[in-house]
Design a protein around this motif. Structure first.
Motif, PDB file in Angstrom:
ATOM      1  N   VAL A 120      -7.084  95.921  -6.716  1.00  0.00           N
ATOM      2  CA  VAL A 120      -8.047  96.696  -5.936  1.00  0.00           C
ATOM      3  C   VAL A 120      -7.457  96.966  -4.558  1.00  0.00           C
ATOM      4  CG1 VAL A 120     -10.353  96.714  -4.925  1.00  0.00           C
ATOM      5  CG2 VAL A 120      -9.998  95.716  -7.178  1.00  0.00           C
ATOM      6  N   PHE A 140     -10.738 103.286  -4.849  1.00  0.00           N
ATOM      7  CA  PHE A 140     -10.245 103.421  -6.214  1.00  0.00           C
ATOM      8  C   PHE A 140      -9.606 104.789  -6.380  1.00  0.00           C
ATOM      9  CE2 PHE A 140     -13.844 100.634  -6.003  1.00  0.00           C
ATOM     10  CZ  PHE A 140     -13.451  99.536  -6.740  1.00  0.00           C
ATOM     11  N   ASP A 191      -7.705 103.851 -11.517  1.00  0.00           N
ATOM     12  CA  ASP A 191      -8.768 102.841 -11.474  1.00  0.00           C
ATOM     13  C   ASP A 191     -10.041 103.368 -12.117  1.00  0.00           C
ATOM     14  OD1 ASP A 191      -7.107 101.086  -9.992  1.00  0.00           O
ATOM     15  OD2 ASP A 191      -7.725 102.053  -8.126  1.00  0.00           O
TER      16      ASP A 191
END
Length: 61
Positions: free
Chosen positions: A31, A41, A45
């Motif tokens: 992350v 993101f 992601d």
């Protein structure tokens, strides 16, 4: 394109709290964070979130 937590939640059809929990537990790998330390993101992601955590991907029959 870069997504905020709320945008990623809408795209993956999950709650903010659920995504935060998954990130804190390490279920969402790598992350990234912005300069204000907020989770962000990217497209990769977003695809990961959709296919791994979306209830539409599971056959319930």
């Amino acid at each position: 394109m870069i997504y905020t937590m709320m945008q990623a939640c809408k795209e993956a059809d999950m709650t903010y709290q659920a995504l935060k929990y998954y990130c804190n537990e390490g279920l969402v790998p790598n992350v990234k964070r912005d300069k204000n330390n907020r989770r962000i993101f990217d497209e990769k992601d977003k695809i990961y979130l959709f296919y791994i955590f979306s209830p539409l991907c599971y056959d319930t029959k």
